[in-house]
Motif scaffolding. Structure first.
Motif, PDB file in Angstrom:
ATOM      1  N   TRP A 197      54.132  19.929  40.455  1.00 34.45           N
ATOM      2  CA  TRP A 197      54.086  20.980  41.232  1.00 34.45           C
ATOM      3  C   TRP A 197      53.018  20.735  42.429  1.00 34.45           C
ATOM      4  CZ3 TRP A 197      48.780  21.801  40.895  1.00 34.45           C
ATOM      5  CH2 TRP A 197      47.898  21.444  39.523  1.00 34.45           C
ATOM      6  N   ALA A 198      52.893  21.787  43.506  1.00 33.97           N
ATOM      7  CA  ALA A 198      51.859  21.596  44.450  1.00 33.97           C
ATOM      8  C   ALA A 198      51.068  22.871  44.539  1.00 33.97           C
ATOM      9  CB  ALA A 198      52.536  21.349  45.707  1.00 33.97           C
ATOM     10  N   GLY A 199      49.760  22.809  45.076  1.00 36.67           N
ATOM     11  CA  GLY A 199      49.003  23.861  45.113  1.00 36.67           C
ATOM     12  C   GLY A 199      48.178  24.350  43.705  1.00 36.67           C
ATOM     13  N   ASP A 200      46.861  23.955  43.672  1.00 36.55           N
ATOM     14  CA  ASP A 200      46.314  24.400  42.149  1.00 36.55           C
ATOM     15  C   ASP A 200      45.979  25.782  42.393  1.00 36.55           C
ATOM     16  OD1 ASP A 200      43.742  24.897  43.307  1.00 36.55           O
ATOM     17  OD2 ASP A 200      43.417  22.876  43.775  1.00 36.55           O
ATOM     18  N   ARG A 201      45.558  26.272  41.197  1.00 37.29           N
ATOM     19  CA  ARG A 201      45.193  27.649  41.160  1.00 37.29           C
ATOM     20  C   ARG A 201      43.822  27.967  40.697  1.00 37.29           C
ATOM     21  NH1 ARG A 201      50.624  28.541  38.556  1.00 37.29           N
ATOM     22  NH2 ARG A 201      49.563  29.537  36.593  1.00 37.29           N
ATOM     23  N   VAL A 202      42.832  27.259  40.837  1.00 38.14           N
ATOM     24  CA  VAL A 202      41.391  27.257  40.623  1.00 38.14           C
ATOM     25  C   VAL A 202      40.825  28.315  40.794  1.00 38.14           C
ATOM     26  CG1 VAL A 202      40.620  26.099  43.013  1.00 38.14           C
ATOM     27  CG2 VAL A 202      39.299  26.054  40.454  1.00 38.14           C
ATOM     28  N   HIS A 203      41.403  29.233  41.813  1.00 37.79           N
ATOM     29  CA  HIS A 203      40.851  30.630  42.312  1.00 37.79           C
ATOM     30  C   HIS A 203      41.257  31.605  41.040  1.00 37.79           C
ATOM     31  CE1 HIS A 203      45.042  30.332  43.699  1.00 37.79           C
ATOM     32  NE2 HIS A 203      45.152  31.787  43.898  1.00 37.79           N
ATOM     33  N   GLU A 204      42.032  31.351  40.368  1.00 36.57           N
ATOM     34  CA  GLU A 204      42.584  32.284  39.483  1.00 36.57           C
ATOM     35  C   GLU A 204      41.885  32.198  38.140  1.00 36.57           C
ATOM     36  OE1 GLU A 204      46.819  31.827  38.527  1.00 36.57           O
ATOM     37  OE2 GLU A 204      47.418  32.444  40.453  1.00 36.57           O
ATOM     38  N   PHE A 205      41.084  30.924  37.893  1.00 37.47           N
ATOM     39  CA  PHE A 205      40.242  30.850  36.797  1.00 37.47           C
ATOM     40  C   PHE A 205      39.222  31.870  36.713  1.00 37.47           C
ATOM     41  CE2 PHE A 205      37.000  28.269  34.447  1.00 37.47           C
ATOM     42  CZ  PHE A 205      37.595  28.360  33.327  1.00 37.47           C
ATOM     43  N   ALA A 206      38.533  32.138  38.019  1.00 37.77           N
ATOM     44  CA  ALA A 206      37.607  33.242  37.988  1.00 37.77           C
ATOM     45  C   ALA A 206      37.995  34.493  37.752  1.00 37.77           C
ATOM     46  CB  ALA A 206      37.023  33.269  39.428  1.00 37.77           C
ATOM     47  N   MET A 207      39.196  34.851  38.043  1.00 39.77           N
ATOM     48  CA  MET A 207      40.008  36.042  37.779  1.00 39.77           C
ATOM     49  C   MET A 207      40.157  36.252  36.221  1.00 39.77           C
ATOM     50  SD  MET A 207      43.084  35.949  40.852  1.00 39.77           S
ATOM     51  CE  MET A 207      43.715  37.524  40.335  1.00 39.77           C
ATOM     52  N   LYS A 208      40.377  35.065  35.607  1.00 33.96           N
ATOM     53  CA  LYS A 208      40.760  35.078  34.301  1.00 33.96           C
ATOM     54  C   LYS A 208      39.415  35.616  33.584  1.00 33.96           C
ATOM     55  CE  LYS A 208      44.501  32.190  34.109  1.00 33.96           C
ATOM     56  NZ  LYS A 208      44.428  31.172  35.330  1.00 33.96           N
ATOM     57  N   LEU A 209      38.326  34.920  34.019  1.00 34.33           N
ATOM     58  CA  LEU A 209      36.863  34.887  33.422  1.00 34.33           C
ATOM     59  C   LEU A 209      36.625  36.463  33.594  1.00 34.33           C
ATOM     60  CD1 LEU A 209      35.428  31.669  34.715  1.00 34.33           C
ATOM     61  CD2 LEU A 209      36.317  32.148  32.441  1.00 34.33           C
ATOM     62  N   ALA A 210      36.944  37.081  34.697  1.00 27.70           N
ATOM     63  CA  ALA A 210      36.516  38.572  35.028  1.00 27.70           C
ATOM     64  C   ALA A 210      37.585  39.216  34.071  1.00 27.70           C
ATOM     65  CB  ALA A 210      36.784  38.636  36.436  1.00 27.70           C
ATOM     66  N   GLY A 211      38.402  38.987  33.478  1.00 25.78           N
ATOM     67  CA  GLY A 211      39.142  39.898  32.707  1.00 25.78           C
ATOM     68  C   GLY A 211      40.523  40.071  32.848  1.00 25.78           C
ATOM     69  N   ALA A 212      40.980  39.436  33.940  1.00 28.79           N
ATOM     70  CA  ALA A 212      42.380  39.702  34.306  1.00 28.79           C
ATOM     71  C   ALA A 212      43.432  38.937  33.172  1.00 28.79           C
ATOM     72  CB  ALA A 212      42.680  39.129  35.648  1.00 28.79           C
ATOM     73  N   SER A 213      44.507  39.638  33.067  1.00 26.00           N
ATOM     74  CA  SER A 213      45.379  39.015  32.046  1.00 26.00           C
ATOM     75  C   SER A 213      46.479  38.051  32.707  1.00 26.00           C
ATOM     76  CB  SER A 213      45.961  39.927  31.172  1.00 26.00           C
ATOM     77  OG  SER A 213      47.387  40.604  32.021  1.00 26.00           O
ATOM     78  N   TYR A 214      47.156  37.141  32.003  1.00 28.50           N
ATOM     79  CA  TYR A 214      48.134  36.221  32.637  1.00 28.50           C
ATOM     80  C   TYR A 214      49.415  37.195  33.337  1.00 28.50           C
ATOM     81  CZ  TYR A 214      51.940  33.085  32.700  1.00 28.50           C
ATOM     82  OH  TYR A 214      52.850  32.144  33.235  1.00 28.50           O
ATOM     83  N   MET A 215      49.668  38.134  32.696  1.00 31.59           N
ATOM     84  CA  MET A 215      50.673  39.121  33.263  1.00 31.59           C
ATOM     85  C   MET A 215      50.356  39.799  34.527  1.00 31.59           C
ATOM     86  SD  MET A 215      53.484  38.001  32.040  1.00 31.59           S
ATOM     87  CE  MET A 215      54.655  39.416  33.060  1.00 31.59           C
ATOM     88  N   GLU A 216      49.253  40.188  34.354  1.00 33.94           N
ATOM     89  CA  GLU A 216      48.461  41.108  35.626  1.00 33.94           C
ATOM     90  C   GLU A 216      48.378  40.117  36.885  1.00 33.94           C
ATOM     91  OE1 GLU A 216      45.515  44.242  33.316  1.00 33.94           O
ATOM     92  OE2 GLU A 216      44.864  42.184  34.098  1.00 33.94           O
ATOM     93  N   ILE A 217      47.930  38.922  36.581  1.00 29.54           N
ATOM     94  CA  ILE A 217      47.827  37.864  37.878  1.00 29.54           C
ATOM     95  C   ILE A 217      49.362  37.862  38.144  1.00 29.54           C
ATOM     96  CG2 ILE A 217      47.332  35.535  38.461  1.00 29.54           C
ATOM     97  CD1 ILE A 217      44.874  35.750  36.565  1.00 29.54           C
ATOM     98  N   HIS A 218      50.289  37.388  37.534  1.00 25.54           N
ATOM     99  CA  HIS A 218      51.672  37.175  37.637  1.00 25.54           C
ATOM    100  C   HIS A 218      52.156  38.247  38.432  1.00 25.54           C
ATOM    101  CE1 HIS A 218      55.549  35.324  36.817  1.00 25.54           C
ATOM    102  NE2 HIS A 218      56.167  36.619  36.475  1.00 25.54           N
ATOM    103  N   GLN A 219      52.002  39.519  37.971  1.00 28.24           N
ATOM    104  CA  GLN A 219      52.563  40.744  38.496  1.00 28.24           C
ATOM    105  C   GLN A 219      52.023  40.859  40.050  1.00 28.24           C
ATOM    106  OE1 GLN A 219      52.115  43.778  35.615  1.00 28.24           O
ATOM    107  NE2 GLN A 219      53.842  42.867  34.389  1.00 28.24           N
ATOM    108  N   ALA A 220      51.038  40.349  40.292  1.00 26.11           N
ATOM    109  CA  ALA A 220      50.133  40.545  41.537  1.00 26.11           C
ATOM    110  C   ALA A 220      50.602  39.408  42.529  1.00 26.11           C
ATOM    111  CB  ALA A 220      48.732  40.554  41.318  1.00 26.11           C
ATOM    112  N   GLY A 221      51.763  38.645  42.186  1.00 28.32           N
ATOM    113  CA  GLY A 221      51.982  37.571  43.223  1.00 28.32           C
ATOM    114  C   GLY A 221      51.444  36.305  42.689  1.00 28.32           C
ATOM    115  N   GLY A 222      50.358  36.135  41.781  1.00 29.32           N
ATOM    116  CA  GLY A 222      49.831  34.654  41.554  1.00 29.32           C
ATOM    117  C   GLY A 222      50.595  33.968  40.425  1.00 29.32           C
ATOM    118  N   GLY A 223      49.898  33.358  39.635  1.00 27.66           N
ATOM    119  CA  GLY A 223      50.602  32.663  38.624  1.00 27.66           C
ATOM    120  C   GLY A 223      51.645  31.806  39.002  1.00 27.66           C
TER     121      GLY A 223
END
Length: 540
Positions: A197-223
């Protein structure tokens, strides 16, 4: 010789420019899928048999194409690489049929699996085709390895040191490693990764630590969708370069066989690009790879799950079958992310069955975030393995045990996403074959199977013995390779890890300590990694 390299066989000083004619056909040569370690006897054998097969045909020196002697030299060089999957000689296109015969000449030296296991070595067919004439030469394993399958990268004997020394007292070896005070373990097997794959998702790690779920990130266009966008834009060379470095890091951590998925393309073009990258690594790197088509990793934007399943069944899988038959890409497994909001049970069934129908092993994501009855479905379809299973039902566990379907548990994912842990203890007690994987991907960035084993022991309450088995022989089983990998047995592939400790448990006990512990990693009898500070530092 690299895969696909074209050899210019012109002899030094040769400058003949006569046009070819039908009585003296000329050829150029291309080697495809050439890999492995040297075997001089095999080279001589193929060279001799090729010479015998070609005596009834005339060759002529015509620049810029190679002569017969150059072609034979090419065969010798390629065969010395140990596994010559296919050597093709083609009559070049000419200006007119009057100048050049129209008959196509192909030479196929199929030397597949020579040998993966002594007991399963196939007889080899050497064929020469000219127009509609075919010459076949049968080559037996005994001819290839008259001294007992030398140079095949498999384990010859296992036993007490003095017995082994006596058994091989007259043998010579390229290298002897003194393992006094060390432990020799089977090479580790990582049964679940997403490494292309290309493009890391280090920015999503902070979102997870703040309480965002996997599917919430996925449905917002991330993941997955974020990674898909970057992977589609990346060139094949860029993907291979990063993939190669990731595999090297896995190998340094003791992994000698790795399952590698596609799945960040979701369209046919990018999925094939990823699979080509995996195939290239199979041919060029000293590490075992089991490749998985995972085009159903997510539902592409603008499609429903049913539409995506139809596209996979009607377009992706027929193309994979075509490429498999042509020898361009060899895929081992099919995967689907069976999950609420992704592929439902019906779509999953359709895709997995279609993959099974073209010869792929079923090895898929199931019961991760929601109970989907994926385990029951996998058992019904004869799945080789199901991964995740955090939400598996009791009935699903029972069905998997009866069907001998492996559970590939991924403690890194449960740890990173703060999910409940898979029921490893219940699965083991019910008789399920439990394997482990790192789930390496942008969402769970872990290369280390020793760390995975540690997490399995601490968080899933597995014993160290159970964790080691799950990361070796059981993980090999999950990939359909337990007859050749995963344990130290005579006849199996010589994949080993040597650690700088007199107790093997240190590989699990020392969380993150594998860099100082692992002295050597060996694949098919070849040292592919040696710790530069081996023997100069303490691992304690």
């Amino acid at each position: 010789m690299d895969t696909g390299e074209v050899m210019d066989g012109r002899e030094e000083g040769h400058r003949q420019t006569n046009a070819p004619n039908s009585e003296a056909p000329v050829f150029w040569a291309k080697v495809v899928q050439c890999r492995g370690s040297g075997n001089p006897h095999l080279a001589k054998l193929v060279l001799r048999r090729l010479s015998q097969a070609s005596t009834s045909y005339r060759y002529r020196h015509v620049a810029p194409h190679p002569s017969k002697s150059s072609i034979l030299r090419l065969v010798q060089q390629a065969a010395a690489k140990f596994t010559l999957r296919a050597l093709q000689l083609f009559q070049p296109k000419c200006l007119s049929s009057a100048e050049c015969g129209t008959g196509e000449v192909e030479l196929h030296a199929w030397l597949e699996g020579i040998p993966q296991l002594q007991r399963t070595v196939p007889r080899t067919t050497l064929q020469l085709h000219w127009d509609k004439v075919t010459i076949e030469l049968k080559i037996s394993p005994e001819e290839i390895y008259p001294d007992g399958f030398q140079g095949d990268g498999c384990i010859k004997a296992v036993g007490q040191a003095d017995v082994i020394r006596n058994q091989f007292s007259g043998a010579t070896f390229e290298r002897i490693i003194d393992c006094s005070g060390k432990c020799v373990l089977p090479g580790l097997v990582d049964a679940h990764t997403h490494p292309v794959w290309a493009g890391d998702r280090v920015h999503e790690f902070a979102m997870k630590l703040a309480g965002a779920s996997y599917m919430e990130i996925h449905q917002a266009g991330g993941g997955i969708h974020f990674t898909v966008e970057h992977t589609r834009k990346a060139t094949e060379e860029e993907l291979f370069d990063t993939f190669k470095h990731r595999l090297e890091r896995m190998r340094r951590a003791g992994s000698t066989l790795v399952e590698c998925k596609s799945g960040y393309g979701l369209n046919l073009e990018t999925e094939l690009k990823m699979l080509r990258v995996i195939e290239r690594a199979k041919q060029s790197m000293d590490i075992g790879i089991s490749s998985t088509y995972c085009g159903a990793h997510s539902v592409p934007k603008g499609k429903t799950a049913t539409e995506a399943a139809d596209d996979i069944i009607n377009n992706h899988l027929p193309k994979l079958k075509e490429l498999k038959l042509s020898g361009e890409i060899h895929v081992n497994n099919i995967d689907v992310f069976c999950e609420k909001g992704v592929f439902d049970l019906d779509s999953t069934r359709r895709i997995l069955q279609a993959g099974k129908d073209i010869g792929l092993q079923i090895n898929f994501h199931g019961d991760e975030l929601h109970p989907m009855k994926s385990a029951e479905l996998g058992a019904e379809l004869g799945a080789r393995a199901i991964s995740h299973l955090e939400e598996v039902s009791d009935e699903g566990i029972t069905a998997m045990a009866r069907a001998k379907c492996a559970a590939v548990l991924l403690p890194t994912t449960a740890y990173m996403l703060r999910l409940k842990q898979p029921q490893a203890r219940k699965m083991l007690e019910e008789g399920v074959i439990v394997a482990l994987g790192s789930d390496f991907n942008p969402n769970a960035y872990c290369f280390s199977m020793p760390m995975v084993m540690h997490l399995a022991c601490v968080n899933m309450k597995m014993s160290m013995n159970e964790a080691l088995a799950a990361a070796t022989i059981n993980a090999a089983y999950a990939l359909g390779k337990s007859d050749t990998h995963g344990s130290i047995e005579t006849g199996k592939q010589g994949d080993l890890v040597i650690i700088n400790s007199s107790r093997w448990e240190h590989l699990i006990y020392q969380f993150g300590g594998h860099e100082a512990l692992i002295d050597y990693v060996i694949v098919k009898g070849k040292v592919v990694y040696q710790n530069e500070r081996c023997g100069t530092m303490s691992s304690y």
